[in-house]
Enzyme design. Sequence first.
Site, short mmCIF file in Angstrom:
data_model
loop_
_atom_site.label_atom_id
_atom_site.label_comp_id
_atom_site.label_asym_id
_atom_site.label_seq_id
_atom_site.Cartn_x
_atom_site.Cartn_y
_atom_site.Cartn_z
N ASP A 93 2.61 3.53 2.80
CA ASP A 93 1.53 4.47 2.44
C ASP A 93 2.04 5.70 1.70
O ASP A 93 1.60 5.99 0.61
CB ASP A 93 0.73 4.87 3.69
CG ASP A 93 -0.66 5.40 3.37
OD1 ASP A 93 -1.09 5.26 2.21
OD2 ASP A 93 -1.31 5.95 4.27
N HIS A 148 0.85 -1.22 0.00
CA HIS A 148 0.00 0.00 0.00
C HIS A 148 0.87 1.25 0.00
O HIS A 148 1.47 1.61 1.01
CB HIS A 148 -0.93 0.02 1.23
CG HIS A 148 -1.93 1.14 1.18
ND1 HIS A 148 -3.29 0.93 1.13
CD2 HIS A 148 -1.78 2.49 1.11
CE1 HIS A 148 -3.91 2.10 1.08
NE2 HIS A 148 -3.00 3.06 1.06
N GLU A 173 -10.76 4.92 7.40
CA GLU A 173 -9.55 5.61 7.85
C GLU A 173 -9.99 6.92 8.49
O GLU A 173 -9.84 8.01 7.92
CB GLU A 173 -8.59 5.86 6.68
CG GLU A 173 -7.22 6.34 7.17
CD GLU A 173 -6.25 6.67 6.05
OE1 GLU A 173 -6.67 6.73 4.88
OE2 GLU A 173 -5.06 6.89 6.37
N TRP A 193 -0.04 14.06 3.11
CA TRP A 193 -0.54 13.24 4.20
C TRP A 193 0.55 12.98 5.25
O TRP A 193 0.28 12.85 6.42
CB TRP A 193 -1.04 11.89 3.67
CG TRP A 193 -2.34 12.00 2.95
CD1 TRP A 193 -3.58 11.68 3.45
CD2 TRP A 193 -2.58 12.44 1.61
NE1 TRP A 193 -4.54 11.92 2.51
CE2 TRP A 193 -3.97 12.38 1.37
CE3 TRP A 193 -1.74 12.90 0.58
CZ2 TRP A 193 -4.54 12.75 0.15
CZ3 TRP A 193 -2.31 13.27 -0.63
CH2 TRP A 193 -3.69 13.20 -0.84
N HIS A 198 -9.65 1.80 0.71
CA HIS A 198 -9.32 2.66 1.84
C HIS A 198 -10.58 2.65 2.72
O HIS A 198 -11.59 3.26 2.35
CB HIS A 198 -9.04 4.08 1.39
CG HIS A 198 -7.66 4.30 0.87
ND1 HIS A 198 -7.22 3.75 -0.29
CD2 HIS A 198 -6.62 5.01 1.38
CE1 HIS A 198 -5.96 4.12 -0.49
NE2 HIS A 198 -5.56 4.88 0.51
N GLN A 212 -9.78 9.05 -4.92
CA GLN A 212 -9.44 9.77 -3.68
C GLN A 212 -10.60 10.59 -3.14
O GLN A 212 -10.81 10.67 -1.94
CB GLN A 212 -8.22 10.68 -3.93
CG GLN A 212 -7.86 11.60 -2.77
CD GLN A 212 -7.28 10.85 -1.59
OE1 GLN A 212 -6.14 10.38 -1.64
NE2 GLN A 212 -8.06 10.69 -0.51
N HIS A 230 1.30 5.28 -2.33
CA HIS A 230 0.75 6.19 -3.34
C HIS A 230 1.92 6.81 -4.10
O HIS A 230 2.42 7.87 -3.72
CB HIS A 230 -0.08 7.30 -2.67
CG HIS A 230 -1.28 6.80 -1.95
ND1 HIS A 230 -2.56 6.89 -2.46
CD2 HIS A 230 -1.41 6.17 -0.74
CE1 HIS A 230 -3.42 6.36 -1.60
NE2 HIS A 230 -2.74 5.91 -0.55
ZN LIG Z 1 -3.54 5.13 1.21
#
Ligand SMILES: [Zn+2]
Length: 419
Positions: free
Chosen positions: A316, A62, A220, A322, A217, A159, A64
């Site tokens: 991640d 996982h 979260e 983030w 996702h 997203q 991005h």
């Molecule tokens: Zn993610």
Amino acid sequence: MRITNALVKGAANGQLVDIDIDPITGKITTITPAAGPFIAETEAEIYDAAGRLVSPQFVEAHIHLDYANTAGIPRDNESGTLFEAIEIWRERKEAGLNNPDLIRRNAIAAAKSAVEHGVGFIRTHVDVTDPELTAFRVLKDVKEEIRDWCDVELVAFPQNGIYAYQGGDRLVEQALKEGADVVGGIPHLEPTREDGVDSLKHLFDLGEKYGTRIDIHCDEIDDAQSRFVEVIAAETTKRSMQGLATVSHSAAMSYYEPGYMARLLPKLASADVTFAVCPNENLHLQGRGYSHATPRGVAPIKALTDFGLNVALCQDSISDPWYPMGNGDLLRVVDTGLHVSHMLQPKYIDNCLEFITHNPAKNLGLRGYGIMEGNPANLIVLDAHSEREVLQEGCPVLLSVHRGKRVFSRAAINTDWES
Ligand SMILES: [Zn+2]
């Protein structure tokens, strides 16, 4: 190629072995007890592991890559929350800052950083809530460009939601038509609870239609009422898709009451739902706004593992809105995951690499994964002699081999004391 004097878990009763690799097929031909110091004359390239641990290449389940290396532009995330990060990302898209060449360079730099830490397989979520599918099309090219040293899977990830973002459902399907490997989703960000459930049903429909796995996702959020994990378990079972769905993050599970968890865990087990947990990042993002006794917001790794569920530990982000840190080093992620989950007992410590090797390989459904005769030679040599030492020392990778070809090697660090 031969890797000699290799320590391979589960092979030869702990004795050192020689691993022979066919240069044409890139596969492991034989694993035999180490021939010792007298190596038979051979044409093959020889790498002496000198008793060190040889592991399958790590699997990053996982990340991005399309967000990587963008922290601070157009602005920093001042609150440190997930929601400000999503807002910054929307601003970035609308300001036209995501040009294809930049996405490509940033993604390749991030993949290289992960590979230099032992990774050979990546599942990247790619934002498809963009009418031009800019990042998705770039990442499709990147996947081909780096395939000699890293296998990449692309998740069509909306997203901003498939209903919360107008046309999001069509964009996910368009990405699938253009070759996305996995269906993504984000039900807790849809306008209502019902929309979130509908979004999951629609995404499962797409998974069935295109014959792909599903990686959501899910929950979260610091909200014990966010309960889409149970919907994923139910849809997986109803459609006989056991083992094909992954829940990513599931931070809300850390808030669930024991009574609810006791009902949920068997449903997840019978659906064979797999988990991708990102402890470093969720420790940073979750539990904001508390002045004391801050919740951890990391999915209950120990409870899931002890119940027999498959948990992958993942990075991640690498430097994005983030999470401003991260370099693709999964050993740091495992270290954090075991600490935050009270898992420093021998049974976890001595098998810690499972969380970044065989477990994520199951999430991805990788075939021929692992150091066995007949499998593709995707392996690394770690500067350590046990998994415990790897965890304690954070040992570097000295050699990486992908599809039977050397990706890189580096010298072990020696420290010369003066006395
Ligand atoms: Zn993610």
